[in-house]
Motif scaffolding. Structure first.
Motif, mmCIF file in Angstrom:
data_model
loop_
_atom_site.group_PDB
_atom_site.id
_atom_site.type_symbol
_atom_site.label_atom_id
_atom_site.label_comp_id
_atom_site.label_asym_id
_atom_site.label_seq_id
_atom_site.Cartn_x
_atom_site.Cartn_y
_atom_site.Cartn_z
ATOM 1 N N GLU A 34 -11.714 16.007 8.849
ATOM 2 C CA GLU A 34 -11.230 16.353 7.509
ATOM 3 C C GLU A 34 -11.956 17.571 6.953
ATOM 4 O OE1 GLU A 34 -11.878 13.305 4.624
ATOM 5 O OE2 GLU A 34 -13.932 12.866 5.276
ATOM 6 N N SER A 35 -12.282 18.484 7.826
ATOM 7 C CA SER A 35 -13.071 19.653 7.435
ATOM 8 C C SER A 35 -12.248 20.743 6.757
ATOM 9 C CB SER A 35 -13.770 20.238 8.667
ATOM 10 O OG SER A 35 -12.810 20.623 9.645
ATOM 11 N N LYS A 36 -10.920 20.753 6.972
ATOM 12 C CA LYS A 36 -10.080 21.828 6.440
ATOM 13 C C LYS A 36 -9.320 21.448 5.179
ATOM 14 C CE LYS A 36 -9.268 24.229 10.838
ATOM 15 N NZ LYS A 36 -8.234 24.719 11.788
ATOM 16 N N ALA A 37 -8.792 20.239 5.129
ATOM 17 C CA ALA A 37 -7.962 19.873 3.983
ATOM 18 C C ALA A 37 -7.835 18.359 3.876
ATOM 19 C CB ALA A 37 -6.569 20.494 4.106
ATOM 20 N N VAL A 38 -7.733 17.877 2.638
ATOM 21 C CA VAL A 38 -7.392 16.473 2.357
ATOM 22 C C VAL A 38 -6.354 16.513 1.240
ATOM 23 C CG1 VAL A 38 -9.593 15.519 3.113
ATOM 24 C CG2 VAL A 38 -9.366 16.244 0.760
ATOM 25 N N PHE A 39 -5.204 15.855 1.441
ATOM 26 C CA PHE A 39 -4.117 16.025 0.479
ATOM 27 C C PHE A 39 -3.074 14.932 0.651
ATOM 28 C CE2 PHE A 39 -3.434 18.405 4.287
ATOM 29 C CZ PHE A 39 -2.085 18.630 4.487
ATOM 30 N N ASN A 40 -2.061 14.960 -0.212
ATOM 31 C CA ASN A 40 -0.895 14.070 -0.174
ATOM 32 C C ASN A 40 -1.281 12.599 -0.013
ATOM 33 O OD1 ASN A 40 0.265 16.560 -0.302
ATOM 34 N ND2 ASN A 40 1.420 16.412 1.597
ATOM 35 N N PRO A 41 -1.912 12.022 -1.057
ATOM 36 C CA PRO A 41 -2.478 10.678 -0.976
ATOM 37 C C PRO A 41 -1.509 9.566 -1.373
ATOM 38 C CG PRO A 41 -3.094 11.683 -3.045
ATOM 39 C CD PRO A 41 -2.239 12.707 -2.316
ATOM 40 N N ALA A 42 -1.470 8.516 -0.569
ATOM 41 C CA ALA A 42 -0.822 7.263 -0.968
ATOM 42 C C ALA A 42 -1.815 6.463 -1.800
ATOM 43 C CB ALA A 42 -0.397 6.476 0.264
ATOM 44 N N ALA A 43 -1.313 5.545 -2.616
ATOM 45 C CA ALA A 43 -2.202 4.737 -3.447
ATOM 46 C C ALA A 43 -1.596 3.360 -3.663
ATOM 47 C CB ALA A 43 -2.472 5.419 -4.786
ATOM 48 N N ILE A 44 -2.479 2.365 -3.725
ATOM 49 C CA ILE A 44 -2.046 1.001 -4.006
ATOM 50 C C ILE A 44 -3.189 0.285 -4.706
ATOM 51 C CG2 ILE A 44 -2.827 0.101 -1.763
ATOM 52 C CD1 ILE A 44 -0.356 -1.707 -1.758
ATOM 53 N N TYR A 45 -2.869 -0.531 -5.705
ATOM 54 C CA TYR A 45 -3.904 -1.254 -6.454
ATOM 55 C C TYR A 45 -3.961 -2.693 -5.966
ATOM 56 C CZ TYR A 45 -6.729 -3.034 -10.294
ATOM 57 O OH TYR A 45 -7.725 -3.606 -11.031
ATOM 58 N N GLU A 46 -5.094 -3.067 -5.414
ATOM 59 C CA GLU A 46 -5.314 -4.416 -4.916
ATOM 60 C C GLU A 46 -6.802 -4.742 -5.029
ATOM 61 O OE1 GLU A 46 -3.134 -6.612 -3.944
ATOM 62 O OE2 GLU A 46 -1.332 -5.366 -3.736
ATOM 63 N N GLY A 47 -7.111 -5.995 -5.363
ATOM 64 C CA GLY A 47 -8.496 -6.440 -5.372
ATOM 65 C C GLY A 47 -9.379 -5.704 -6.359
ATOM 66 N N GLY A 48 -8.803 -5.280 -7.490
ATOM 67 C CA GLY A 48 -9.590 -4.653 -8.524
ATOM 68 C C GLY A 48 -9.920 -3.199 -8.302
ATOM 69 N N LYS A 49 -9.237 -2.538 -7.379
ATOM 70 C CA LYS A 49 -9.493 -1.122 -7.148
ATOM 71 C C LYS A 49 -8.248 -0.420 -6.645
ATOM 72 C CE LYS A 49 -12.730 -2.032 -4.132
ATOM 73 N NZ LYS A 49 -13.808 -1.871 -3.108
ATOM 74 N N VAL A 50 -8.232 0.898 -6.818
ATOM 75 C CA VAL A 50 -7.164 1.719 -6.278
ATOM 76 C C VAL A 50 -7.585 2.167 -4.884
ATOM 77 C CG1 VAL A 50 -5.765 3.793 -6.548
ATOM 78 C CG2 VAL A 50 -6.538 2.526 -8.578
ATOM 79 N N HIS A 51 -6.777 1.810 -3.900
ATOM 80 C CA HIS A 51 -7.031 2.214 -2.515
ATOM 81 C C HIS A 51 -6.199 3.456 -2.234
ATOM 82 C CE1 HIS A 51 -8.911 -1.748 -1.713
ATOM 83 N NE2 HIS A 51 -8.001 -2.175 -2.584
ATOM 84 N N ILE A 52 -6.856 4.505 -1.771
ATOM 85 C CA ILE A 52 -6.209 5.786 -1.533
ATOM 86 C C ILE A 52 -6.254 6.114 -0.052
ATOM 87 C CG2 ILE A 52 -6.265 8.262 -2.048
ATOM 88 C CD1 ILE A 52 -7.720 7.504 -4.670
ATOM 89 N N LEU A 53 -5.090 6.286 0.555
ATOM 90 C CA LEU A 53 -4.986 6.750 1.937
ATOM 91 C C LEU A 53 -4.432 8.164 1.903
ATOM 92 C CD1 LEU A 53 -5.546 3.792 2.645
ATOM 93 C CD2 LEU A 53 -3.770 3.940 4.394
ATOM 94 N N TYR A 54 -5.206 9.112 2.393
ATOM 95 C CA TYR A 54 -4.848 10.512 2.254
ATOM 96 C C TYR A 54 -4.711 11.190 3.615
ATOM 97 C CZ TYR A 54 -9.918 11.025 2.901
ATOM 98 O OH TYR A 54 -11.198 10.956 3.385
#
Length: 426
Positions: A47-67
């Motif tokens: 992930e040295s060049k870019a991190v973008f276009n994130p999915a998100a879901i709220y479970e277990g008291g937190k927002v989980h982000i898959l990018y």
């Protein structure tokens, strides 16, 4: 399924024009002042060049982000981060949580020469293919992930995988083997799954240029061989030359249930501004999602901040994830194909304005570039040199605004030094 009898298969749904109230204020998203919330991590090769276009879901008291992440190999993989308040990142893993495993994701694929690859299908610098632009939906005890699978040379297609919710929360990344769900030889992207069944059917949104397509399916057990999404219903572009979403529209995060209907965030471009991705919103019928009850006549977020214009691709706000926390809408998006950002709105005001939106208002931004000044891009872009009479990789490409307010890429031919211009394509 009485709703299906109301409209024949393939019929384009008309948009109810409820946004006619004079003096109404249209819905907008407000950028988090701490954006971007995730940047490339140079100590991680993946992930040295870019991190973008994130999915998100709220479970277990937190927002989980898959990018989506891009590193030294130019292969897209998927990383993980989480946030308890929706804004600040509390955890970020050192290794990707989802990587290419199949030939249709680029594993072991024979690649053509780079000039053909990058000009045709590569997005966000992902010239070696991989797993791109995830979306997440929880249904019962499983979390489903749709994403774009790209092998490095053929048409990008939609792939589907899933994981048990307990494994997801415990970070046991036991993903089910992915399967392709869209047809071969057709560019099909931007897929997401409605979090509830409608009349016993799963509902899948996706995009084949230029429209959003919707399919109702009996199950999610695709075989990857002969059963594909069909595009049963459509949400079209707005064909008016004055519309901001007149060239192509695409699904963003999975629609979210509200008391008024499904809140559906989408992104789009238009013919006048075809390099710049903007964000809009629709309200879909709760019992029949192909029916559009309201649709913004102006963007809810435009690429105005510097971090939305300086990266692998300038002029991009690209939503893939959204959650509702304590009557606040959080929309997670990629900025300039380089960073992860979040923007918010109060749900009550946003939904009221969506239903009655008419007059545009200007959104506040933390920092905005002068859009009349060229912004250099790291994209590899190809154009035709009239002097050399051949297609070449444009040297020193940069996005500019022409005198007619149309966006273009300007650079020079690496062979003869002639100035080259290229307009955007769908």
């Amino acid at each position: 399924m009485r709703q299906f009898k109301e409209l024949e298969k393939g019929k384009i749904m008309a948009v109810k024009k409820s946004n006619q109230g004079k003096g109404r204020i249209q819905p907008v998203l407000e950028r988090f002042p701490g954006n971007p919330i995730l940047k490339p991590e140079t100590t991680h090769r993946w992930e040295s060049k870019a991190v973008f276009n994130p999915a998100a879901i709220y479970e277990g008291g937190k927002v989980h982000i898959l990018y989506r992440a891009l590193g030294d190999t130019d292969t897209s993989v998927i990383g993980y981060a989480s946030s308890r308040d929706g804004f600040h990142i509390d955890e970020r893993l050192d290794e990707p949580v989802y990587v290419p495993r199949e030939r249709f994701e680029g594993v072991g694929a024979k690649r053509r020469i780079e000039v053909e690859l990058s000009d045709n299908y590569a997005s966000g610098g992902s010239f070696a293919g991989g797993c791109e632009d995830p979306r997440l939906t929880r249904i019962d005890d499983r979390v489903y992930m749709t994403y774009v699978a790209y092998d490095g040379f053929s048409s990008p297609r939609i792939a589907l995988s899933s994981i048990n919710i307990d494994d997801f929360l415990n970070k046991n990344w036991k993903w089910k083997n992915p399967v392709l769900i869209s047809r071969p030889d057709i560019v099909d992207k931007n897929a997401c799954i409605l979090p509830e069944k409608i009349d016993g059917k799963y509902v899948i949104f996706h995009r084949i240029f230029p429209e959003i397509l919707i399919d109702f399916v009996d199950d999610l057990d695709f075989d990857g061989e002969g059963r594909w999404l069909e595009g049963q219903f459509k949400i079209p572009i707005m064909e008016s030359s004055s519309s901001w979403d007149s060239r192509k529209v695409a699904a963003g995060p999975p629609p979210m249930r509200t008391k008024d209907g499904w809140l559906f965030i989408y992104h789009a471009i238009d013919d006048k501004d075809e390099f710049r991705y903007k964000m809009g919103a629709m309200l879909l019928d709760i019992n029949y999602p192909p029916k559009v009850l309201a649709r913004t006549t102006h963007p809810i977020l435009e690429p105005l901040a510097r971090y939305e214009n300086e990266g692998l691709k300038t002029g991009v706000v690209y939503p893939c994830g959204a959650v509702i926390l304590k009557d606040q809408l959080f929309v997670y998006y990629g900025g300039a194909d380089m960073v992860v950002c979040v923007a918010t709105a109060k749900m009550g005001e946003f939904m009221s304005q969506l239903s009655y939106e008419h007059d545009p208002v200007r959104s506040s931004v933390t920092a905005s570039p002068n859009v009349n000044v060229p912004v250099k891009t790291q994209e590899q872009i190809y154009g035709y040199c009239v002097k050399c009479r051949t297609k070449v990789k444009i040297k020193d490409p940069r996005h500019i605004i022409m005198k007619n307010l149309r966006h273009a890429v300007q650079g020079i031919c690496p062979r003869c030094g002639t100035k080259i211009f290229r307009y955007g394509r769908g």
